[in-house]
Design an enzyme around this catalytic site. Structure first.
Site, short mmCIF file in Angstrom:
data_model
loop_
_atom_site.label_atom_id
_atom_site.label_comp_id
_atom_site.label_asym_id
_atom_site.label_seq_id
_atom_site.Cartn_x
_atom_site.Cartn_y
_atom_site.Cartn_z
N LYS A 53 70.43 -58.71 81.70
CA LYS A 53 70.52 -59.04 83.05
C LYS A 53 71.56 -59.94 83.43
O LYS A 53 72.35 -59.81 84.42
CB LYS A 53 69.07 -59.59 83.51
CG LYS A 53 67.92 -58.50 83.62
CD LYS A 53 66.45 -59.26 83.44
CE LYS A 53 65.53 -57.97 83.55
NZ LYS A 53 64.19 -58.60 83.07
N GLN A 97 59.76 -63.11 83.26
CA GLN A 97 59.97 -62.17 82.24
C GLN A 97 58.78 -61.79 81.39
O GLN A 97 58.13 -62.82 81.03
CB GLN A 97 60.92 -62.70 81.42
CG GLN A 97 61.76 -61.93 80.16
CD GLN A 97 62.52 -60.52 80.58
OE1 GLN A 97 63.33 -60.65 81.62
NE2 GLN A 97 62.07 -59.52 80.20
N ASP A 120 61.00 -58.31 91.66
CA ASP A 120 60.37 -57.22 90.85
C ASP A 120 59.22 -56.35 91.47
O ASP A 120 58.75 -55.54 90.98
CB ASP A 120 59.90 -58.11 89.70
CG ASP A 120 60.43 -57.93 88.24
OD1 ASP A 120 61.34 -56.78 88.14
OD2 ASP A 120 60.17 -58.53 87.37
#
Ligand code: NAP
Length: 283
Positions: A53, A97, A120
């Site tokens: 990322k 995460q 997300d």
């Protein structure tokens, strides 16, 4: 057989996001887009994903704020951290995460993220939007990656029979809903599905998202199918493999995404697509 090359499309998406960011910054007084990543513990696999990322962010002119917490961090501390990031105007997207330790209430922590920064697409607000076909839906990155890959290769989704193997909240269900939004007729399979082979062979588009090495064999597929392999599994020799036995099915099916190099890279670029959209909305 057509290879659905996620790496190639990821690179194209990186170029177009880079141009979009640069153009926007030329026309507007705005800070660079910034993604906050909240990590708990130090799982090697999370470290690898976060590095990907960071590299992608650099490529497109975005920034990453990486907040690492020890395994034993309390739910309250994490929630406080996310509340601060919600208020931080230089942060446009926040992700937790995953996985995080089981003792922590994952959904409660994710739900603290301001939906406008939920890149997300995993907060309850966003899940409801996906469920109700709300145009403000932020598609979870993996689901967006799957849809983008199909669209890039001009694979028609509307009216097709799509079968998704896996029903998790984070992966299987969002993919199934995303396919339904594109007007596929969707079947979701799981461990208790009777006669999985029969169900998967019925598909025009088969998405494997079970996390089970080579679950899909030549007996599960038929000629003409499009196969999307979302699974990421590691063999004893530490090789990354998907849920589909690629070698066994590649000469039968019409198109297939490889592992590695398929949905994985698309998930990263899709996350940053969501970040850039959120950044524009917040400026
Ligand atoms: N490529 C990417 O970017 C990306 C992103 C995220 C995740 N992943 C990968 O996607 C996979 C799925 O992740 P997840 O978080 O959804 O995993 P998960 O929470 O363990 O869910 C797995 C799902 O697959 C089903 N399943 C497992 N074995 C099965 C079998 N033998 N037959 C039928 N169904 C079976 C399970 O059914 P039950 O509900 O009945 O238990 C469950 O619904 C993992 O390999 C993960 O690493 C990839």
């Amino acid at each position: 057989m057509i290879l659905l090359d996620g790496k190639k499309l990821r690179n194209l998406m990186a170029d177009s996001l880079k141009s979009a960011v640069a153009e926007y910054l030329q026309e507007n007084t705005a800070p660079q887009p910034k993604l906050a990543i909240v990590q708990v513990g130090d799982l090697p696999v999370s470290k690898a994903y976060i590095n990907q990322k960071k590299l992608f962010a650099e490529r497109i002119g975005a920034k990453v704020l990486h907040k690492i917490h020890p395994d034993k961090v309390s739910e309250t501390e994490l929630i406080e951290e996310i509340k601060k990031l919600n208020k931080n105007k230089s942060v446009h997207g926040i992700i937790v995460q995953l996985p995080i330790p089981d003792e922590l209430d994952k959904q409660k922590i994710i739900d603290t993220i301001d939906p406008i920064k939920d890149v997300d697409g995993l907060t309850a607000t966003n899940i409801k939007r996906l469920w109700t076909n709300d145009e403000r839906t932020v598609l979870p990155a993996t689901a967006l990656g799957v849809i983008s890959l199909l669209q890039h290769y001009d694979i028609e989704i509307e009216g097709k029979k799509a079968v998704v193997v896996g029903r998790s909240t984070l992966v299987g269900k969002p993919i199934a809903l995303a396919l339904l939004r594109e007007n596929a007729t969707v079947t979701i399979c799981h461990r208790l599905t009777k006669n999985l082979e029969e169900e998967t062979r019925r598909a025009d588009i088969l998405v494997a998202a079970a996390g089970s090495e080579h679950l899909i064999t030549k007996d599960h597929v038929k000629a003409g199918q499009v196969i999307i392999d979302v699974g990421i599994n590691f063999t004893k020799e530490e090789h990354m493999v998907g849920d589909v036995d690629f070698e066994a099915v590649k000469d039968i099916v019409a198109a297939i995404s490889p592992v590695p190099g398929g949905v994985g890279p698309m998930t990263v670029s899709s996350l940053f697509h969501n970040l850039v959209e959120a950044w524009k909305t917040q400026n």
